[in-house]
Design a protein around this motif. Structure first.
Motif, mmCIF file in Angstrom:
data_model
loop_
_atom_site.group_PDB
_atom_site.id
_atom_site.type_symbol
_atom_site.label_atom_id
_atom_site.label_comp_id
_atom_site.label_asym_id
_atom_site.label_seq_id
_atom_site.Cartn_x
_atom_site.Cartn_y
_atom_site.Cartn_z
ATOM 1 N N ASP A 1 45.570 41.057 52.836
ATOM 2 C CA ASP A 1 45.472 42.097 51.806
ATOM 3 C C ASP A 1 44.792 41.561 50.540
ATOM 4 O O ASP A 1 43.950 42.236 49.940
ATOM 5 C CB ASP A 1 46.851 42.645 51.447
ATOM 6 C CG ASP A 1 47.446 43.511 52.548
ATOM 7 O OD1 ASP A 1 46.704 43.886 53.491
ATOM 8 O OD2 ASP A 1 48.662 43.813 52.475
ATOM 9 N N GLU B 1 41.275 42.923 49.140
ATOM 10 C CA GLU B 1 41.127 43.421 47.763
ATOM 11 C C GLU B 1 40.031 42.661 47.027
ATOM 12 O O GLU B 1 39.245 43.254 46.288
ATOM 13 C CB GLU B 1 42.463 43.295 47.016
ATOM 14 C CG GLU B 1 42.433 43.803 45.589
ATOM 15 C CD GLU B 1 42.287 45.313 45.475
ATOM 16 O OE1 GLU B 1 41.908 45.769 44.372
ATOM 17 O OE2 GLU B 1 42.543 46.037 46.452
ATOM 18 N N TYR C 1 36.746 43.930 48.251
ATOM 19 C CA TYR C 1 36.503 45.258 47.691
ATOM 20 C C TYR C 1 36.025 45.154 46.246
ATOM 21 O O TYR C 1 35.034 45.780 45.858
ATOM 22 C CB TYR C 1 37.786 46.099 47.766
ATOM 23 C CG TYR C 1 37.699 47.385 46.992
ATOM 24 C CD1 TYR C 1 36.982 48.469 47.488
ATOM 25 C CD2 TYR C 1 38.315 47.509 45.751
ATOM 26 C CE1 TYR C 1 36.882 49.648 46.772
ATOM 27 C CE2 TYR C 1 38.223 48.682 45.023
ATOM 28 C CZ TYR C 1 37.510 49.748 45.534
ATOM 29 O OH TYR C 1 37.416 50.908 44.816
ATOM 30 N N ARG C 2 36.705 44.360 45.444
ATOM 31 C CA ARG C 2 36.314 44.210 44.030
ATOM 32 C C ARG C 2 34.931 43.571 43.896
ATOM 33 O O ARG C 2 34.163 43.934 43.013
ATOM 34 C CB ARG C 2 37.355 43.381 43.285
ATOM 35 C CG ARG C 2 38.652 44.122 43.068
ATOM 36 C CD ARG C 2 39.701 43.210 42.442
ATOM 37 N NE ARG C 2 40.950 43.899 42.276
ATOM 38 C CZ ARG C 2 41.415 44.317 41.101
ATOM 39 N NH1 ARG C 2 40.724 44.095 40.009
ATOM 40 N NH2 ARG C 2 42.570 44.934 41.033
#
Length: 162
Positions: free
Chosen positions: A89, A93, A96-97
């Motif tokens: 996770d 993340e 994604y950022r």
């Protein structure tokens, strides 16, 4: 005196015409310069976004490493399903950022490039407008001088007593 006034009218018309042509060239050059400046700014924007993306990936790696270290210190193992999910996770993340940072930079760069293109088009349109105004001024001056010539010519004619 009439010849001096005529010469001044002709000179003024020519100056106005050449001034319009010069203003048009300047507008076109300004548009090109603005486009080049926006292109440089777009490249800098993309470079900054790439750096931000790398920083987001680095933060995610550090956070995942910290989570693994805390799990190990607490007696958990790296293969524990909850730890594996947590690290996945965190890495997701981070990816994604990083992607968002790149996207934002590319969108900002595209906007800058578009504004530069519009500035260049505007400069071209301004040049065309100035060229038309210059040609119009030249025709106006020529027409005025020709009309003056015709009036003078008609004054000098011998009257026809027929």
């Amino acid at each position: 005196m009439d010849k001096v006034i005529t010469a001044l009218e002709a000179g003024g018309g020519l100056l106005k015409t050449f001034g319009m042509f010069g203003a048009g060239r300047a507008a076109r050059q300004a548009g090109k310069a603005q486009r080049a400046a926006n292109e440089r700014a777009a490249k800098r924007t993309v470079a900054v976004a790439q750096r931000e993306s790398l920083e987001e990936k680095r933060k995610a790696r550090l956070l995942a490493s910290r989570a693994l270290a805390l799990a190990a210190a607490g007696g958990g193992g790296a293969s524990d399903p909850s730890i594996v999910k947590l690290i996945a996770d965190i890495e997701g993340e981070g990816a994604y950022r990083a992607g968002v940072a790149l996207y934002r930079g590319q969108e900002d760069a595209a906007k800058l490039r578009y504004e530069g293109t519009l500035a260049e088009w505007s400069g071209q349109a301004d040049q065309q407008t100035a060229n038309l105004k210059g040609a119009s001024a030249l025709l106006e001056t020529s027409g005025g001088l020709y009309a003056k010539y015709q009036r003078e010519k008609n004054k000098r004619k011998e009257p026809d007593y027929g």
